[in-house]
Design a protein around this motif. Structure first.
Motif, mmCIF file in Angstrom:
data_model
loop_
_atom_site.group_PDB
_atom_site.id
_atom_site.type_symbol
_atom_site.label_atom_id
_atom_site.label_comp_id
_atom_site.label_asym_id
_atom_site.label_seq_id
_atom_site.Cartn_x
_atom_site.Cartn_y
_atom_site.Cartn_z
ATOM 1 N N ARG A 183 0.836 -1.212 0.000
ATOM 2 C CA ARG A 183 0.000 0.000 0.000
ATOM 3 C C ARG A 183 0.864 1.253 0.000
ATOM 4 N NH1 ARG A 183 -2.679 -3.295 4.124
ATOM 5 N NH2 ARG A 183 -4.540 -4.268 3.189
ATOM 6 N N ALA A 184 1.925 1.234 0.808
ATOM 7 C CA ALA A 184 2.812 2.401 0.871
ATOM 8 C C ALA A 184 3.491 2.637 -0.472
ATOM 9 C CB ALA A 184 3.851 2.197 1.971
ATOM 10 N N ILE A 185 3.902 1.560 -1.134
ATOM 11 C CA ILE A 185 4.563 1.678 -2.431
ATOM 12 C C ILE A 185 3.603 2.223 -3.476
ATOM 13 C CG2 ILE A 185 5.373 0.233 -4.354
ATOM 14 C CD1 ILE A 185 6.961 -1.368 -2.240
ATOM 15 N N ASP B 19 -9.358 -6.988 -4.279
ATOM 16 C CA ASP B 19 -10.510 -6.230 -3.773
ATOM 17 C C ASP B 19 -10.152 -4.774 -3.492
ATOM 18 O OD1 ASP B 19 -12.093 -8.464 -3.930
ATOM 19 O OD2 ASP B 19 -11.780 -9.059 -1.837
ATOM 20 N N GLU B 20 -8.872 -4.498 -3.262
ATOM 21 C CA GLU B 20 -8.414 -3.119 -3.051
ATOM 22 C C GLU B 20 -7.868 -2.577 -4.374
ATOM 23 O OE1 GLU B 20 -5.981 -2.131 0.371
ATOM 24 O OE2 GLU B 20 -6.399 -4.110 1.233
ATOM 25 N N PRO B 21 -8.590 -1.691 -5.040
ATOM 26 C CA PRO B 21 -8.109 -1.173 -6.331
ATOM 27 C C PRO B 21 -6.715 -0.572 -6.255
ATOM 28 C CG PRO B 21 -10.389 -0.539 -5.967
ATOM 29 C CD PRO B 21 -9.915 -1.149 -4.677
ATOM 30 N N GLU B 22 -6.352 0.011 -5.114
ATOM 31 C CA GLU B 22 -5.062 0.676 -4.972
ATOM 32 C C GLU B 22 -3.888 -0.274 -5.166
ATOM 33 O OE1 GLU B 22 -3.353 3.914 -1.864
ATOM 34 O OE2 GLU B 22 -3.953 1.993 -0.962
ATOM 35 N N ILE B 23 -4.048 -1.522 -4.754
ATOM 36 C CA ILE B 23 -2.958 -2.487 -4.880
ATOM 37 C C ILE B 23 -3.338 -3.644 -5.803
ATOM 38 C CG2 ILE B 23 -1.885 -1.922 -2.680
ATOM 39 C CD1 ILE B 23 -3.232 -4.441 -1.510
ATOM 40 N N VAL C 202 6.015 -4.381 -8.867
ATOM 41 C CA VAL C 202 5.946 -4.884 -7.501
ATOM 42 C C VAL C 202 4.644 -5.631 -7.244
ATOM 43 C CG1 VAL C 202 5.834 -4.201 -5.077
ATOM 44 C CG2 VAL C 202 7.514 -3.148 -6.587
ATOM 45 N N LEU C 203 3.510 -5.074 -7.682
ATOM 46 C CA LEU C 203 2.223 -5.700 -7.370
ATOM 47 C C LEU C 203 2.055 -7.038 -8.081
ATOM 48 C CD1 LEU C 203 -0.202 -2.617 -7.393
ATOM 49 C CD2 LEU C 203 0.887 -3.746 -5.438
#
Length: 347
Positions: A155-157, A224-228, A174-175
């Motif tokens: 998440r931080a990245i 489920d988390e679009p950010e990651i 990374v993801l």
């Protein structure tokens, strides 16, 4: 095989099978050499070459012949490595010395030098004994096992990646790498056509020299988390690459992850070293407490998936480990040392 041995072998074949058959057998030997060189992973070949240079430095310093693998020479080699083997005069970590010893034995045998299993075993026993002495003296060498990636770090990245092509590439690198437990050489070997859209996510065909299978296919689902989400990150990165640098980057034969210089120019495909450097740089930029290495994504999937209750066989299949792999179980144990403790809950 040395030239003299090769000539004697061909002469033996000629006496046994005739000149024509001997020539065909010799040609088959040449082909076998070519095939062996072609299927040896580049990182393995690099390790052998580096270790042989270490052996050459030892032989020069000790005034011993390079092409002699006696018991005494090998034991002296491991003692020298631990004492002063590095270029700057420092000793190697025992794990590095062990790698060099194994590679040098291979190198000696490839050059026609007989190295007995007993002599090699004695050198390894000497290495292990000297390593114990270092520990007793309070000296610990080596970086230890790399820190594993985790969800908070991802998440931080994702938040720290700039709104640039490089930022989009870093996020996808990374993801996606985390989801299939990548080694640093894995993303470097991917082509765009190896990452295949699927209604439920992505199919990633990973070339590997670690198992008998040349390619494994990892399934990367939407998150489920679009950010990651690795699927969304991949789509955004590749769309931006084509938009900013032309339609040729839509070709499936182009590198999946491209190198980008400070001015935004494409430099070609990323290599294993550039992937390792990128992962460290990305994690430092995100403020991850301990910088990640090229192996952090691999460790991370095993430990995080285990903590989430995933079956060890499913984790092995996703990451390309052999089922019940000792290294994979070691990564899991770091997370399960309390929750899965054999001494817990006995009363």
């Amino acid at each position: 095989m040395p030239a003299d041995e090769r000539r004697l072998l061909v002469e033996q074949w000629a006496r046994r099978h005739g000149v024509d058959a001997a020539q065909r057998l010799a040609e088959a030997e040449d082909l076998a050499d070519v095939v062996a060189a072609a299927i040896t992973p580049h990182n393995t070949a690099d390790t052998y070459a580096k270790s042989w240079r270490v052996w050459q430095r030892f032989c020069a310093a000790s005034r011993l012949p390079e092409l002699e693998g006696s018991r005494g020479a090998l034991v002296a080699f491991v003692a020298w490595m631990l004492r002063e083997g590095q270029q700057g005069g420092k000793g190697y970590a025992p794990s590095s010395a062990s790698t060099h010893l194994a590679a040098v034995v291979v190198g000696l045998r490839e050059r026609g030098v007989a190295v007995s299993a007993d002599d090699q075993a004695e050198a390894r026993a000497g290495l292990e004994g000297l390593a114990v002495q270092l520990l007793k003296a309070g000296e610990r060498r080596g970086r230890g096992q790399a820190v594993g990636a985790d969800l908070d770090g991802l998440r931080a990245i994702a938040r720290a990646c700039p709104d640039t092509l490089t930022g989009d590439r870093d996020k996808a690198l990374v993801l996606i790498g985390f989801r299939y437990a990548s080694r640093s050489q894995d993303p470097a070997g991917l082509l765009a056509g190896d990452v295949i859209p699927h209604p439920r996510g992505l199919l990633v065909d990973i070339l590997t020299g670690k198992t008998k299978h040349s390619v494994r296919t990892a399934k990367i689902p939407y998150d489920d988390e679009p950010e990651i989400c690795p699927v969304r990150a991949w789509s955004a990165y590749r769309a931006r690459l084509v938009a900013e640098h032309g339609a040729r980057w839509a070709d499936p034969a182009t590198p999946a992850f491209v190198g980008i210089d400070r001015w935004g120019h494409i430099t070609g495909g990323m290599g294993p070293d550039s992937v390792t450097r990128a992962i460290k740089r990305i994690s430092v930029r995100a403020g991850v407490p301990i910088a990640w290495t090229g192996h952090s994504l691999r460790i991370g999937l095993a430990s995080v998936a285990r903590r989430a209750g995933r079956d060890s066989i499913a984790i092995a299949d996703q990451g390309g480990w052999a089922r019940h792999s000792r290294s994979m179980l070691g990564y899991m144990q770091r997370e399960d040392g309390w929750n899965d403790n054999a001494a817990a809950g006995l009363t």
